[in-house]
Design a protein around this motif. Structure first.
Motif, short mmCIF file in Angstrom:
data_model
loop_
_atom_site.label_atom_id
_atom_site.label_comp_id
_atom_site.label_asym_id
_atom_site.label_seq_id
_atom_site.Cartn_x
_atom_site.Cartn_y
_atom_site.Cartn_z
N LEU A 105 38.83 32.49 42.75
CA LEU A 105 38.50 33.91 42.65
C LEU A 105 39.71 34.80 42.96
N ARG A 106 40.60 34.34 43.80
CA ARG A 106 41.72 35.18 44.25
C ARG A 106 42.88 35.19 43.26
N ASP A 107 42.80 34.40 42.21
CA ASP A 107 43.86 34.32 41.22
C ASP A 107 43.53 35.24 40.06
N PRO A 108 44.37 36.24 39.78
CA PRO A 108 44.08 37.16 38.67
C PRO A 108 43.87 36.45 37.33
N SER A 109 44.46 35.30 37.16
CA SER A 109 44.32 34.59 35.88
C SER A 109 42.90 34.06 35.66
N SER A 110 42.07 34.07 36.70
CA SER A 110 40.67 33.66 36.56
C SER A 110 39.80 34.75 35.96
N TRP A 111 40.37 35.94 35.81
CA TRP A 111 39.60 37.12 35.42
C TRP A 111 40.08 37.62 34.06
N PRO A 112 39.32 37.40 32.99
CA PRO A 112 39.77 37.81 31.66
C PRO A 112 39.48 39.26 31.29
N TYR A 113 38.55 39.89 32.00
CA TYR A 113 38.16 41.25 31.65
C TYR A 113 38.56 42.21 32.78
N TRP A 114 39.25 43.29 32.36
CA TRP A 114 39.80 44.24 33.33
C TRP A 114 39.49 45.66 32.94
N GLY A 115 39.23 46.48 33.95
CA GLY A 115 39.17 47.91 33.73
C GLY A 115 40.56 48.51 33.89
#
Length: 124
Positions: A105-115
């Motif tokens: 969860l703490r790795d930005p690469s785990s998150w594909p959708y961003w505001g």
């Protein structure tokens, strides 16, 4: 899916701010939701996250007991309540969504959708 963050601004140390992120295109129930921040010249860092299953929350050590993440499923919104603001909290804050956490969860690469970012500036 689209994420729209709002609520940033200027504050004095010790003040509170509330960030909101509206999710459109799909129910927020489908996503783990998170907040990250990025100060000038620094890498994007994890702030908080809430899992879609069970609602468990996670926080960076630097914000635990000061920040609270919560989801309003009816409003398709995730909120970051920030209390006891410090000068070091100054950064652009980004909400993020994911359905599969591959690198933690703490790795930005785990998150594909961003505001888009919303700026928080805290002065002493």
């Amino acid at each position: 899916v689209q994420l729209q963050a709002s609520g940033g601004g200027s504050a004095q140390a010790g003040d509170s701010l509330r960030l909101s992120c509206v999710v459109s295109g799909r129910s927020i129930r489908s996503y783990d939701m998170g907040w990250f921040r990025q100060a000038p010249g620094k890498e994007r860092e994890f702030v908080a996250a809430q899992r879609r299953s069970g609602g468990r929350t996670y926080y960076a050590d630097s914000v635990v007991d000061r920040f609270t993440i919560s989801k309003d499923n009816a409003a398709n919104t995730v909120v970051l309540q920030m209390n006891g603001l410090k000068v070091d909290d100054t950064a652009a804050y980004f909400c993020a969504a994911t359905t599969v956490v591959l690198s933690g969860l703490r790795d930005p690469s785990s998150w594909p959708y961003w505001g888009q970012g919303t700026q928080v500036t805290v002065s002493s």
